[in-house]
Design a protein around this motif. Structure first.
Motif, mmCIF file in Angstrom:
data_model
loop_
_atom_site.group_PDB
_atom_site.id
_atom_site.type_symbol
_atom_site.label_atom_id
_atom_site.label_comp_id
_atom_site.label_asym_id
_atom_site.label_seq_id
_atom_site.Cartn_x
_atom_site.Cartn_y
_atom_site.Cartn_z
ATOM 1 N N LYS A 1 -12.306 7.351 1.434
ATOM 2 C CA LYS A 1 -11.557 6.617 0.414
ATOM 3 C C LYS A 1 -11.380 7.497 -0.819
ATOM 4 C CE LYS A 1 -11.456 2.239 -2.130
ATOM 5 N NZ LYS A 1 -11.286 2.811 -3.468
ATOM 6 N N SER B 1 -3.656 -1.437 -3.078
ATOM 7 C CA SER B 1 -3.496 -0.267 -3.948
ATOM 8 C C SER B 1 -4.652 -0.218 -4.937
ATOM 9 C CB SER B 1 -2.161 -0.353 -4.704
ATOM 10 O OG SER B 1 -1.076 -0.244 -3.827
ATOM 11 N N HIS B 2 -5.394 0.880 -4.918
ATOM 12 C CA HIS B 2 -6.569 1.034 -5.776
ATOM 13 C C HIS B 2 -6.245 2.041 -6.872
ATOM 14 C CE1 HIS B 2 -9.213 -1.267 -3.010
ATOM 15 N NE2 HIS B 2 -8.337 -0.823 -2.122
ATOM 16 N N GLU B 3 -6.170 1.540 -8.087
ATOM 17 C CA GLU B 3 -5.726 2.377 -9.203
ATOM 18 C C GLU B 3 -6.597 3.608 -9.404
ATOM 19 O OE1 GLU B 3 -4.259 -1.819 -10.097
ATOM 20 O OE2 GLU B 3 -6.055 -0.871 -9.254
ATOM 21 N N ASP C 1 1.891 3.634 -3.197
ATOM 22 C CA ASP C 1 0.996 4.504 -3.971
ATOM 23 C C ASP C 1 1.608 5.868 -4.283
ATOM 24 O OD1 ASP C 1 -0.713 2.394 -3.687
ATOM 25 O OD2 ASP C 1 -2.252 3.469 -2.548
ATOM 26 N N ALA D 1 -8.073 5.868 2.764
ATOM 27 C CA ALA D 1 -9.008 4.740 2.819
ATOM 28 C C ALA D 1 -9.959 4.945 3.987
ATOM 29 C CB ALA D 1 -8.246 3.426 2.981
ATOM 30 N N THR E 1 0.747 7.626 0.600
ATOM 31 C CA THR E 1 -0.329 6.791 1.123
ATOM 32 C C THR E 1 -0.554 7.163 2.582
ATOM 33 O OG1 THR E 1 0.611 5.021 -0.232
ATOM 34 C CG2 THR E 1 -1.135 4.413 1.294
ATOM 35 N N SER F 1 0.821 -1.210 0.000
ATOM 36 C CA SER F 1 0.000 0.000 0.000
ATOM 37 C C SER F 1 0.855 1.260 0.000
ATOM 38 C CB SER F 1 -0.911 -0.010 1.235
ATOM 39 O OG SER F 1 -1.619 1.198 1.371
ATOM 40 N N LYS G 1 -3.163 5.814 4.896
ATOM 41 C CA LYS G 1 -4.287 4.941 5.233
ATOM 42 C C LYS G 1 -4.170 4.335 6.626
ATOM 43 C CE LYS G 1 -4.619 3.505 0.362
ATOM 44 N NZ LYS G 1 -4.507 2.344 -0.566
ATOM 45 N N ASP H 1 -8.120 5.407 -7.141
ATOM 46 C CA ASP H 1 -7.750 6.416 -6.142
ATOM 47 C C ASP H 1 -6.406 7.060 -6.484
ATOM 48 O OD1 ASP H 1 -10.059 5.695 -4.834
ATOM 49 O OD2 ASP H 1 -9.045 4.379 -3.407
#
Length: 312
Positions: free
Chosen positions: A175, A260-262, A92, A248, A165, A89, A167, A264
């Motif tokens: 988020k 990892s959320h692309e 990012d 998040a 990041t 995470s 989170k 975001d």
């Protein structure tokens, strides 16, 4: 689209053999982009610092006078091998910085050049250590924060967006992305109205922000609590610094994988690019210079907060 570049960089960095040379090679074919990498060793291994320069039409690197914008991808490491397998995470910030650089390089190649130079820095370490932290574990780094700042916070940067990041806390329960107030030479200033406007535009939503404390803008290593390293660049520069947090709803450990959320990260990339456009064109301010001067007149300098304090 920013999402395309983000997905490309996520795939590239999720590789145990990735290094700074491979990242720098991404920019070798561009006319207005230049990348270089430096390997630095510490007590717990080594990491590759990457510096990417996107030249503007009237940038100071070419003798012009347009402002120079800095983007710092802040992190401990992109991986925690061998204890964790895969992209963590914490990566990012590096993903967002490199994706923004690649998008800016492509734009310049097609003729959409910014007025001023943009300098992007981060570091690549696929096997960084982990660090105990509440409420969830952090990623550590093979090198200390002073070394990071030396290679990532450049004197040419006149305003800095620090992407990290963020989170692993119970403070930000949203988020996506959020920005901090502006920090300059030990002062926590008001949120930039220009940056709030850009966030509304790039997210299509009300702007999300996060609170910071005096502790957060002091250097690591002074034995006080920090939300994370997002505002550590502010201890090494006189330029205004704003943190751009990738956030998040739940508390996610920095060493967590599959987190990892692309989408975001792509929000962070869009925000960074639009801020670069406006800042180098002189249409966006990170802080009110008159109000800052008034604070200095009333209360004096706060640079002590950029140091390790008394007796250090």
């Amino acid at each position: 689209m920013s999402l395309t570049y983000t997905m490309q960089i996520v795939e590239m960095l999720d590789d145990p053999a990735i290094n700074g040379e491979k990242v720098a090679a991404l920019f070798s074919g561009y006319t207005y982009a230049k990348a270089e990498t430096t390997t630095v060793s510490g007590e717990q291994g080594s990491t590759d610092f990457v510096k990417i320069e996107i030249k503007g039409t009237n940038g100071k690197q070419s003798g012009g006078n347009a402002p120079t914008f800095g983007i710092v991808g802040r992190l401990g490491g992109i991986g925690a091998r061998p204890s964790r397998i895969g992209l963590v995470s914490d990566a990012d910030g590096a993903v967002a910085a490199i994706a923004a650089a690649l998008k800016l390089a492509e734009m310049a190649e097609k003729g959409d050049r910014l007025p001023g130079d943009v300098l992007i820095t981060t570091h690549i370490c696929p096997n960084a250590p982990t660090v105990p932290h509440e409420p969830v574990d952090f990623m550590g780094s093979p090198v200390d924060i002073l070394t990071m700042n030396k290679h990532e916070v450049l004197p040419e940067m006149e305003a800095i967006l620090s992407i990290d990041t963020t989170k692993g806390n119970k403070i930000i329960k949203h988020k996506g992305v959020a920005i901090s107030p502006t920090v300059k030479e030990g002062y926590i200033l008001k949120f930039s109205d220009d940056l709030l406007r850009i966030m509304e535009m790039t997210t299509g939503d009300l702007p999300s922000t996060f609170a910071i404390t005096t502790q957060d803008i002091t250097p690591y290593g002074n034995d006080v609590y920090h939300i994370n390293s997002i505002l550590q660049p502010a201890v090494a520069t006189n330029a205004p610094v704003v943190g751009l947090a990738i956030t998040a709803t739940s508390a996610v450990p920095g060493c967590g994988t599959g987190a990892s959320h692309e989408v975001d990260i792509a929000q962070a990339v869009r925000f960074a690019i639009e801020t670069a456009k406006e800042y180098t064109a002189g249409t966006t301010r990170f802080y009110d210079e008159n109000e800052y001067a008034r604070l200095q007149q009333l209360y004096g300098p706060m640079n002590v907060l950029q140091t390790m304090g008394k007796g250090k």
